[in-house]
Every structure is written in structure tokens, then in C-alpha cells.
Design a protein around this motif. Structure first.
Motif, PDB file in Angstrom:
ATOM      1  N   GLY A 303      42.273  36.014  47.917  1.00 26.01           N
ATOM      2  CA  GLY A 303      40.838  36.202  47.706  1.00 26.01           C
ATOM      3  C   GLY A 303      40.068  34.952  47.350  1.00 26.01           C
ATOM      4  O   GLY A 303      39.327  34.939  46.360  1.00 26.01           O
ATOM      5  N   PRO A 340      35.333  38.137  43.411  1.00 26.17           N
ATOM      6  CA  PRO A 340      35.474  38.938  42.190  1.00 26.17           C
ATOM      7  C   PRO A 340      36.579  39.988  42.340  1.00 26.17           C
ATOM      8  O   PRO A 340      36.768  40.565  43.413  1.00 26.17           O
ATOM      9  CB  PRO A 340      34.100  39.602  42.033  1.00 26.17           C
ATOM     10  CG  PRO A 340      33.168  38.749  42.833  1.00 26.17           C
ATOM     11  CD  PRO A 340      33.976  38.213  43.974  1.00 26.17           C
ATOM     12  N   ASN A 341      37.318  40.192  41.278  1.00 21.26           N
ATOM     13  CA  ASN A 341      38.373  41.211  41.206  1.00 21.26           C
ATOM     14  C   ASN A 341      39.510  40.972  42.196  1.00 21.26           C
ATOM     15  O   ASN A 341      40.259  41.897  42.524  1.00 21.26           O
ATOM     16  CB  ASN A 341      37.796  42.617  41.425  1.00 21.26           C
ATOM     17  CG  ASN A 341      36.696  42.956  40.440  1.00 21.26           C
ATOM     18  OD1 ASN A 341      36.819  42.675  39.240  1.00 21.26           O
ATOM     19  ND2 ASN A 341      35.601  43.530  40.933  1.00 21.26           N
ATOM     20  N   SER A 342      39.627  39.754  42.682  1.00 15.14           N
ATOM     21  CA  SER A 342      40.698  39.425  43.616  1.00 15.14           C
ATOM     22  C   SER A 342      41.931  38.954  42.846  1.00 15.14           C
ATOM     23  O   SER A 342      41.856  38.645  41.643  1.00 15.14           O
ATOM     24  CB  SER A 342      40.239  38.317  44.570  1.00 15.14           C
ATOM     25  OG  SER A 342      40.021  37.107  43.848  1.00 15.14           O
ATOM     26  N   PRO A 343      43.103  38.877  43.514  1.00 19.77           N
ATOM     27  CA  PRO A 343      44.296  38.355  42.835  1.00 19.77           C
ATOM     28  C   PRO A 343      44.087  36.946  42.276  1.00 19.77           C
ATOM     29  O   PRO A 343      44.596  36.627  41.198  1.00 19.77           O
ATOM     30  CB  PRO A 343      45.346  38.365  43.939  1.00 19.77           C
ATOM     31  CG  PRO A 343      44.925  39.476  44.852  1.00 19.77           C
ATOM     32  CD  PRO A 343      43.428  39.417  44.854  1.00 19.77           C
ATOM     33  N   ALA A 345      41.223  35.652  41.214  1.00 19.19           N
ATOM     34  CA  ALA A 345      40.380  35.772  40.018  1.00 19.19           C
ATOM     35  C   ALA A 345      41.193  36.283  38.833  1.00 19.19           C
ATOM     36  O   ALA A 345      41.054  35.797  37.700  1.00 19.19           O
ATOM     37  CB  ALA A 345      39.210  36.694  40.309  1.00 19.19           C
ATOM     38  N   THR A 346      42.057  37.252  39.060  1.00 16.27           N
ATOM     39  CA  THR A 346      42.894  37.797  37.998  1.00 16.27           C
ATOM     40  C   THR A 346      43.846  36.742  37.438  1.00 16.27           C
ATOM     41  O   THR A 346      44.098  36.700  36.219  1.00 16.27           O
ATOM     42  CB  THR A 346      43.693  38.997  38.528  1.00 16.27           C
ATOM     43  OG1 THR A 346      42.787  39.985  39.037  1.00 16.27           O
ATOM     44  CG2 THR A 346      44.561  39.607  37.442  1.00 16.27           C
ATOM     45  N   ASP A 404      43.685  46.752  51.477  1.00 19.68           N
ATOM     46  CA  ASP A 404      43.127  47.444  50.313  1.00 19.68           C
ATOM     47  C   ASP A 404      41.803  46.845  49.885  1.00 19.68           C
ATOM     48  O   ASP A 404      41.022  47.507  49.182  1.00 19.68           O
ATOM     49  CB  ASP A 404      44.113  47.388  49.140  1.00 19.68           C
ATOM     50  CG  ASP A 404      45.413  48.119  49.452  1.00 19.68           C
ATOM     51  OD1 ASP A 404      45.382  49.005  50.328  1.00 19.68           O
ATOM     52  OD2 ASP A 404      46.444  47.782  48.829  1.00 19.68           O
ATOM     53  N   ALA A 405      41.546  45.595  50.275  1.00 21.55           N
ATOM     54  CA  ALA A 405      40.316  44.925  49.857  1.00 21.55           C
ATOM     55  C   ALA A 405      39.188  45.105  50.847  1.00 21.55           C
ATOM     56  O   ALA A 405      38.047  44.747  50.553  1.00 21.55           O
ATOM     57  CB  ALA A 405      40.588  43.438  49.645  1.00 21.55           C
TER      58      ALA A 405
END
Length: 406
Positions: A303, A340-343, A345-346, A404-405
Motif C-alpha cells: 500500500g 491509509p489503513n494499509s500494511p 501504514a500499520t 481485499d483492498a
């Protein structure tokens, strides 16, 4: 008195003449014996007499020799009957009336001429494909059949079948269509890993509705990234060829000189001529069975938006007085944006980070990082060495599933 010469004088002259004659005859016979070919005329024979009376020879017409069949003809004959035309149709519905026109004032103002119902129309498309199994499995591009309500497959002999999309993978732009057929001709699949720049390339398909069109070129380059091709959302590298590829060729085969399929024709550069792209057949062979079973193809992703960084590019970025960040002057991959909220970013990846190593292997280009992610396992850690300002940090990213994204 008349006197006369003695008679002995006359006999002496005769004797001399006779002796001269004998000597001359002897010399002549000796010369003939020594040089017979020179002094005697050629001996006449029946064959020589016949040759003398025969007419002069006439020029002969060369017997025509059939020219050898070209390798292009042989290649096309081997696979041509397995190439199909694919026609698609889908119903497209325009949005309904704008809420703005629901107000009675505006409806009266426009004289009641505002359309009340959504408008529908049929959108048609066309492409190509190739039969890969005699029971009617057909390989083509995903964008040829994506969103289609009906799929019609036409064989070279004119027979038509209704096709059903068995499986489709947008990131690799591949799809498998099934028709109800038996003992159908099958295209032989080659090995794209054996290709070299300069090899012959033969494109077969139905460009612009012109069925069974064949064009010839060469392999211009290999491993052309999707970003370079102009379709960065795809997850594969392409074969580049100068064999003419046009709309309608999509999904058709790219052949080698032996008539083996080495690629699936996919894209062209609209801003250039003689630049076409094909998906390597080994990529299709790796996923075709899963697509035929209707399975989803996993594609790991982290991401981020990224590009290749070099010291020269870094200097240009840092010299911009309005630049938001300063980047290290090094070779690596610069992170331009983190979703945002991607692997990523995590895991803590930030804009401006420079990734230069993944699992101990140097990374100097965006293509190398994309390949490393594509070859990884979903939810399995990728250990990245990252330059952040003056610091070097190690970040572990667990890739997610791209589907899934979406």
C-alpha cells in the motif's frame, strides 16, 4: 651442216629432276607422319555429319521450382485454427433524473421535457483469445470480458458459441472463458523464459474486427514494467514487440517462429507506433488452472506509491526551496505516499522513507521492490531496511491481499 648437243647431257638433267622429286616426296611423307593432326583434314564421321546439319540449339526454359514455405506461414498454420474472436455486450444504465429536477418549479420551467426514467444502452466490445484445451477452455485478457453480460466466441471456421467467464484476475489482466465444445484445436504453449531480444514475434488476432490478421515483428525488449507500459495497476512485467497490435488484438497470441504461444497481446502505446506489449505466457500458465476453477489469485501488497531514487534525483528534490521533505542522496526506493489503513501504514512506513534492502537483498529500483512484494507471502513479514533522514531503521511489513483492498 646442222650440228646437235651430246645426248648424255639430257639424261643428266632428267636424273637431277627425278632425284629432287624423290627427296620432296620423302620430306612430305615425313612431315605428315610427324604432324598428322595439323596437316590432315579432320576425319568425317556419321556423328559429325549429323552435327553439321542439325539446327542451332534453342534456349531452354527453366523448370519452375516451388519456393520453400516461410516460417510465418508454418507458424500461423500450426496455431491459426485455435485463435478465436470474442464479442462482448453489456447493458449500461445512465443515472436517473438529477434531484435538481424533482422540484416542480424547475420541472415547469423546463416545460416538462426532463427525462423521467434512467436511460439504457448496449455497449459492445471485441477482442481475441486462444483455445488452450480441446474441451473449450479459452485464454484471453481480463479487460476483454470484464463486466460483460454476454460473451460470444467465434471460431475460425465460423462456428459460434456462447462463452462463460470461468475466472478473471484484474492485476494480471488474464481471464479464462469456457465454451461447450469437443475436440477443438489447441494452441501449443511455449516458454517465455527462453526469449531473447531480436527473436521473431508473430501477432495473430482480430484487430478492429478484421478477423485472422497476422503481423510480424521482433522481440524489442523483455521485462518491461507495468509502470513503464503506462498501466501501473497491473502486477507483472511485459514483453515489448514491434509487431503491430491494435484494438481487437487483445487476448490473442504472440507466437515465436515455431508457432508456439509466447505471450498474450495486451496493450499498445497510444502515443507511439510500433510499440506493443504482451503478457509472458509463463505468467498465464502459472494461474490458468486456478482461473479455470474460479479461484481467486492472491496478490500481496503493502500500500505505497513509490519511485526509484538516485543521488541525482535526490539533489533535485532537495534543491527545491518549496520542497516538503529532504531525502538522503542515495540509491533506493523513495516512498511518495502511504495509503491509509494499509500494511505499510500499520508497520510504520512514512512518506519520505527510502527503502534500500528487503530480507537482506539490496533494493535500488521500484521494480525490484515490487517484485519482492509480489513474490512474498500474504501476512508473512518482509524485513525492510529504511533510511529515514540521517537514521537507518528496520521495519517489518506483513503484506495484505490486494483483492481485499479493492
Amino acid at each position: 651442216m646442222i650440228s646437235s648437243k651430246p645426248e648424255t647431257f639430257s639424261w643428266r638433267q632428267l636424273t637431277q629432276y627425278a632425284l629432287i622429286a624423290v627427296i620432296s616426296a620423302g620430306l612430305t611423307l615425313s612431315a605428315i607422319w610427324a604432324f598428322p593432326q595439323t596437316l590432315l583434314p579432320p576425319r568425317l564421321t556419321v556423328s559429325s555429319i549429323n552435327a553439321a546439319v542439325q539446327p542451332p540449339p534453342q534456349p531452354q526454359t527453366a523448370t519452375p521450382v516451388d519456393s520453400p514455405q516461410s516460417f510465418v506461414t508454418s507458424a500461423v498454420q500450426r496455431v491459426g485454427t485455435a485463435v478465436v474472436r470474442i464479442d462482448t455486450e453489456r447493458v449500461v444504465t445512465n443515472p436517473g433524473i438529477n434531484p435538481f429536477f424533482d422540484d416542480p418549479f424547475f420541472r415547469e420551467f423546463f416545460g416538462g421535457g426532463v427525462p423521467q426514467n434512467p436511460q439504457e444502452y448496449r455497449q459492445r466490445g471485441e477482442g481475441s483469445g486462444l483455445i488452450i484445451e480441446s474441451n473449450g477452455l479459452i485464454l484471453t485478457n481480463a479487460h476483454v470480458v470484464s463486466g460483460a453480460d454476454t460473451v460470444t466466441v467465434t471460431l475460425k471456421d465460423g462456428r459460434q458459441f456462447t462463452g462463460k467467464v470461468r475466472g478473471m484476475d484484474e492485476p494480471s489482466d488474464l481471464a479464462v472463458v469456457k465454451i461447450e465444445g469437443r475436440d477443438l484445436p489447441v494452441a501449443p504453449l511455449g516458454d517465455s523464459s527462453q526469449l531473447k531480444v531480436g527473436d521473431w514475434a508473430i501477432a495473430v488476432g482480430n484487430p478492429l474486427g478484421l478477423d485472422n490478421t497476422v503481423t510480424l515483428g521482433i522481440i524489442s525488449t523483455l521485462n518491461r514494467s507495468s509502470a513503464q507500459v503506462g498501466i501501473p495497476d497491473k502486477r507483472l512485467d511485459f514483453i515489448q514487440t514491434d509487431a503491430a497490435i491494435n484494438p481487437g488484438n487483445s487476448g490473442g497470441p504472440l507466437l515465436n517462429e515455431r508457432g508456439e504461444v509466447i505471450g498474450i497481446n495486451t496493450a499498445i502505446r497510444a502515443d507511439a507506433q510500433g510499440i506493443g506489449f504482451a503478457i509472458p505466457i509463463n505468467k498465464a500458465k502459472a494461474i490458468k488452472d486456478k482461473l479455470a476453477r474460479g479461484e481467486q489469485i492472491p496478490h500481496p501488497y503493502i500500500g505505497v506509491r513509490l519511485f526509484t531514487l538516485t543521488p541525482e534525483i535526490a539533489q533535485q528534490i532537495n534543491s527545491d526551496p518549496n520542497g516538503a521533505i529532504l531525502v538522503p542522496e542515495m540509491n533506493g526506493v523513495l516512498i511518495e505516499q502511504v495509503m491509509p489503513n494499509s500494511p505499510a501504514a500499520t508497520a510504520g512506513i512514512r512518506r519520505g522513507d527510502v527503502i534500500f534492502q528487503v530480507d537482506g537483498k539490496p533494493i535500488t529500483t521500484a521494480e525490484q521492490l515490487q517484485d519482492a512484494v509480489e513474490q512474498s507471502q500474504i501476512n508473512q513479514p518482509l524485513n525492510m531496511q529504511v533510511k529515514r533522514g540521517e537514521q537507518t531503521v528496520e521495519i517489518s511489513v506483513r503484506p495484505g491481499n490486494l483483492q481485499d483492498a479493492l
